[in-house]
Design a protein around this motif. Structure first.
Motif, PDB file in Angstrom:
ATOM      1  N   THR A 104     -18.804   3.598   0.398  1.00  0.00           N
ATOM      2  CA  THR A 104     -20.420   3.381   0.790  1.00  0.00           C
ATOM      3  C   THR A 104     -20.962   4.314  -0.289  1.00  0.00           C
ATOM      4  O   THR A 104     -20.354   5.128  -1.009  1.00  0.00           O
ATOM      5  N   LYS A 128      -9.880  -3.145   2.340  1.00  0.00           N
ATOM      6  CA  LYS A 128      -9.651  -2.141   3.741  1.00  0.00           C
ATOM      7  C   LYS A 128     -10.827  -1.111   4.029  1.00  0.00           C
ATOM      8  O   LYS A 128     -11.128  -0.888   4.991  1.00  0.00           O
ATOM      9  N   ASN A 129     -11.006  -0.431   2.962  1.00  0.00           N
ATOM     10  CA  ASN A 129     -12.163   0.873   2.963  1.00  0.00           C
ATOM     11  C   ASN A 129     -12.943   0.746   2.001  1.00  0.00           C
ATOM     12  O   ASN A 129     -13.074   1.334   0.994  1.00  0.00           O
ATOM     13  N   GLU A 175       0.856  -1.088   0.019  1.00  0.00           N
ATOM     14  CA  GLU A 175      -0.106   0.049  -0.200  1.00  0.00           C
ATOM     15  C   GLU A 175       1.159   1.227   0.047  1.00  0.00           C
ATOM     16  O   GLU A 175       0.523   2.236  -0.891  1.00  0.00           O
ATOM     17  N   GLN A 228      -6.739  -2.211  -0.827  1.00  0.00           N
ATOM     18  CA  GLN A 228      -7.336  -0.903  -0.477  1.00  0.00           C
ATOM     19  C   GLN A 228      -9.025  -0.725  -0.568  1.00  0.00           C
ATOM     20  O   GLN A 228      -9.526  -0.401   0.610  1.00  0.00           O
ATOM     21  N   LYS A 229      -9.638  -1.617  -1.351  1.00  0.00           N
ATOM     22  CA  LYS A 229     -11.101  -1.435  -1.429  1.00  0.00           C
ATOM     23  C   LYS A 229     -11.692  -2.248  -0.199  1.00  0.00           C
ATOM     24  O   LYS A 229     -12.574  -2.072   0.252  1.00  0.00           O
TER      25      LYS A 229
END
Length: 144
Positions: free
Chosen positions: A124, A120-121, A29, A117-118
């Motif tokens: 929304t 992990k976060n 990352e 990354q997607k």
């Protein structure tokens, strides 16, 4: 065609069944973030090594349990770079005029970093536009 015909057979080894999988994911990352900052798409190897070493030292992360690795920050950072090169997440290139070494993320490495990354976060859904459209329609109907 199968996905494993495209990617190297040890592509996921750093992230699976390894006590250091979280460290490797964080390092990937970090490299991806540094890669996004570079317009040329290539990062000086020495600079990236220093960034990784600082990250590992500041977060008290170590790669204990890995074979033939020293515990110093630069040695660990170099180890991470070599490991990521071997699994195909990054490539190392040398400038022919200056003989400087550069790191370039591969397409597969970028895709994996973005996927992690997607996960992990997760994004929304944005409902503000829908609410605004409903409000505008309601106001339009009320005025007619």
């Amino acid at each position: 065609m199968n996905i494993f015909d495209i990617i190297p057979s040890d592509f996921f080894n750093c992230l699976s069944g390894n006590s250091n999988n979280r460290v490797y994911a964080d390092c990937l990352e970090l490299i991806h973030i540094q890669n996004d900052k570079e317009i040329s798409g290539r990062i000086e190897r020495s600079y990236l090594r220093d960034v990784l070493a600082a990250f590992l030292l500041e977060n008290h992360l170590d790669l204990s349990g890995e074979d033939s690795i020293a515990t110093a920050g630069n040695d660990e950072a170099n180890f991470v770079l070599r490991k990521f090169i071997s699994v195909g997440w990054i490539e190392e290139n040398q400038d022919d005029t200056t003989f400087e070494k550069f790191i370039v993320m591969t397409d597969n490495g970028i895709a994996l970093a973005e996927f992690l990354q997607k996960l992990k976060n997760p994004a929304t859904p944005e409902f503000s536009n829908y609410i605004l459209n409903i409000y505008n329609r309601f106001n339009l109907e009320c005025t007619i």
